[in-house]
Design a protein around this motif. Sequence first.
Motif, PDB file in Angstrom:
ATOM      1  N   VAL A 129       0.852  -1.191   0.000  1.00 25.26           N
ATOM      2  CA  VAL A 129       0.000   0.000   0.000  1.00 25.26           C
ATOM      3  C   VAL A 129       0.886   1.240   0.000  1.00 25.26           C
ATOM      4  CG1 VAL A 129      -1.695   1.342   1.301  1.00 25.26           C
ATOM      5  CG2 VAL A 129      -1.923  -1.147   1.161  1.00 25.26           C
ATOM      6  N   LEU A 130       1.928   1.206   0.812  1.00 30.53           N
ATOM      7  CA  LEU A 130       2.874   2.323   0.865  1.00 30.53           C
ATOM      8  C   LEU A 130       3.507   2.576  -0.502  1.00 30.53           C
ATOM      9  CD1 LEU A 130       4.981   1.977   4.155  1.00 30.53           C
ATOM     10  CD2 LEU A 130       3.270   3.706   3.595  1.00 30.53           C
ATOM     11  N   SER A 131       3.855   1.513  -1.203  1.00 33.80           N
ATOM     12  CA  SER A 131       4.501   1.650  -2.511  1.00 33.80           C
ATOM     13  C   SER A 131       3.602   2.395  -3.496  1.00 33.80           C
ATOM     14  CB  SER A 131       4.860   0.268  -3.067  1.00 33.80           C
ATOM     15  OG  SER A 131       5.561   0.379  -4.275  1.00 33.80           O
ATOM     16  N   VAL A 132       2.308   2.064  -3.493  1.00 41.20           N
ATOM     17  CA  VAL A 132       1.349   2.753  -4.375  1.00 41.20           C
ATOM     18  C   VAL A 132       1.255   4.226  -4.014  1.00 41.20           C
ATOM     19  CG1 VAL A 132      -1.092   2.922  -5.026  1.00 41.20           C
ATOM     20  CG2 VAL A 132       0.006   0.686  -4.850  1.00 41.20           C
ATOM     21  N   PHE A 133       1.163   4.513  -2.720  1.00 45.97           N
ATOM     22  CA  PHE A 133       1.036   5.895  -2.268  1.00 45.97           C
ATOM     23  C   PHE A 133       2.302   6.698  -2.572  1.00 45.97           C
ATOM     24  CE2 PHE A 133      -2.458   5.195   1.177  1.00 45.97           C
ATOM     25  CZ  PHE A 133      -3.346   4.844   0.168  1.00 45.97           C
ATOM     26  N   ILE A 134       3.475   6.089  -2.351  1.00 44.96           N
ATOM     27  CA  ILE A 134       4.739   6.770  -2.656  1.00 44.96           C
ATOM     28  C   ILE A 134       4.789   7.137  -4.131  1.00 44.96           C
ATOM     29  CG2 ILE A 134       7.247   6.437  -2.902  1.00 44.96           C
ATOM     30  CD1 ILE A 134       7.093   4.687  -0.348  1.00 44.96           C
ATOM     31  N   ASP A 135       4.387   6.192  -4.959  1.00 40.23           N
ATOM     32  CA  ASP A 135       4.469   6.393  -6.399  1.00 40.23           C
ATOM     33  C   ASP A 135       3.529   7.490  -6.890  1.00 40.23           C
ATOM     34  OD1 ASP A 135       5.121   5.138  -9.252  1.00 40.23           O
ATOM     35  OD2 ASP A 135       2.984   5.579  -9.146  1.00 40.23           O
ATOM     36  N   THR A 136       2.240   7.345  -6.604  1.00 40.52           N
ATOM     37  CA  THR A 136       1.255   8.239  -7.219  1.00 40.52           C
ATOM     38  C   THR A 136       0.943   9.463  -6.371  1.00 40.52           C
ATOM     39  OG1 THR A 136       0.263   6.336  -8.324  1.00 40.52           O
ATOM     40  CG2 THR A 136      -1.028   8.362  -8.286  1.00 40.52           C
ATOM     41  N   LEU A 137       0.605   9.258  -5.099  1.00 37.18           N
ATOM     42  CA  LEU A 137       0.202  10.391  -4.274  1.00 37.18           C
ATOM     43  C   LEU A 137       1.376  11.303  -3.941  1.00 37.18           C
ATOM     44  CD1 LEU A 137      -2.380   8.785  -1.817  1.00 37.18           C
ATOM     45  CD2 LEU A 137      -2.740   9.815  -4.059  1.00 37.18           C
ATOM     46  N   LEU A 138       2.587  10.778  -4.001  1.00 34.16           N
ATOM     47  CA  LEU A 138       3.756  11.604  -3.699  1.00 34.16           C
ATOM     48  C   LEU A 138       4.486  12.038  -4.981  1.00 34.16           C
ATOM     49  CD1 LEU A 138       5.487  12.843  -1.461  1.00 34.16           C
ATOM     50  CD2 LEU A 138       6.826  10.728  -1.425  1.00 34.16           C
TER      51      LEU A 138
END
Length: 467
Positions: free
Chosen positions: A298-307
Amino acid sequence: MISNIISMISNFMYGKLLIILLLLGGIYFTFRTRFVQFRLIGRAVASTMEKPEEGEGKVSSFQALMVSTASRVGTGNIVGVSTAICLGGFGSVFWMWVIAIIGGASAFIESTLAQIYKKRGSAGSYGGPAYYIEAALHSRPLALVFSVFLILTYGFGFNMLASYNLQSTFSSYSFYVPEKSPWVIGLILAVIVGYCLLGGGQRILKVTSVMVPVMGVLYVLVSLVVIVLNIGYLPTVFQRIFREAFNFKAIFSGFSGSCVMYGIKRGLFSNEAGVGSAPNASASADVNHPVAQGLVQVLSVFIDTLLLCTATAFMCMCSGIEPTEALSGAPYVQAALQQAFGTIGPLFITVSMILFAFTTLLGNLYYVDNVLNYILGHVPSKQFMIIYRIIASVVIFIGAGLNAGLLWDIADVTMGGMTIINMPVIIVLSKYALRALKDYERQVESGRNPVFHVRDIELPHKVDYWD
């Protein structure tokens, strides 16, 4: 003709089929997990710090996160976001956010399943969608079809596109000659990647675990500086994002070129939630409970797109430079940075693209390695892997000189093929991931460090790692 056919397939996939699969699937997982991507974000961060047991081939949760993030974080975070804004408008950013937020739940389910069904090998654990398709659905043919799509996506489509995107950032320099420079840059990149690949999987893990955090932090910091320098544009930017995202008259009058389609296309290309790629890295992590690694993804997805994608988007949109089709890709980002920093701006983007492309190429080929093991039923011979890695390097070289539109469509179609198989499979098998989540939360609430046993979730399928 081939280009037109691939474009038509891409438009069909992302105009109807994948939007339904991704949105409805992600929403379903979000509600069934009770918004796990938000509720347990603290546990997700803590899980990255888990240390694996001592032993050869043991992969930490953090290393698995970096490999999957290395594949996710790439040229799509720069060129893909710019393309979406230039062709789909500011509203594309909103739909990228949507696909990332609900995609976090999809990433959790698929990576948890990869952990549950992973296998034990002499060099550590391994697994992925091909393994849970065969183990749970008893369909090796379907698993093989998925594996072929993965090889086409990560061994060919994505790597050719990454190579093209990298060389395109040099087009603004005076030494760039359109007829020759792409091939020269592609050759240099292919040689460097080939050299690294011949070092094997452990070298890939070491390289990506160092490079991904450094380049990500630096890129975000520079983006923040650009946004602060142009802070006056921020209210207008937010206004345009939401106005264009919900301009349904414009969306439905030309859906294939709308902000919804570009937002979902480039969002999926960037974060890969539900595609079935990250579970290949997740399965290699040595953790005490499958859910721990599901949370890490979940963190990986957030790091990629939301950040990172958001950093690129706001850096471009706050520059005051109006996006146009002519600026699509690297030129829009370079123009935004040149407006803020002068001639040093485009140079920074070139360096960023080199790092992003390099880690993307390594992360992608790590996935292909895993799938080749599955197809052959054993670890390939040294001679086989040398030949395969030479072919992979040649593909990188060829991609640098091809047409951008064709490369985007090839990558979208092959990635779409993976998603069309993986999403229905994880919907069917999600009950086992949900049982694992309940077991994990029950142990956390009782004050214990969660430890997984197959009998606790009444798994009806045989697995050879747990217990």
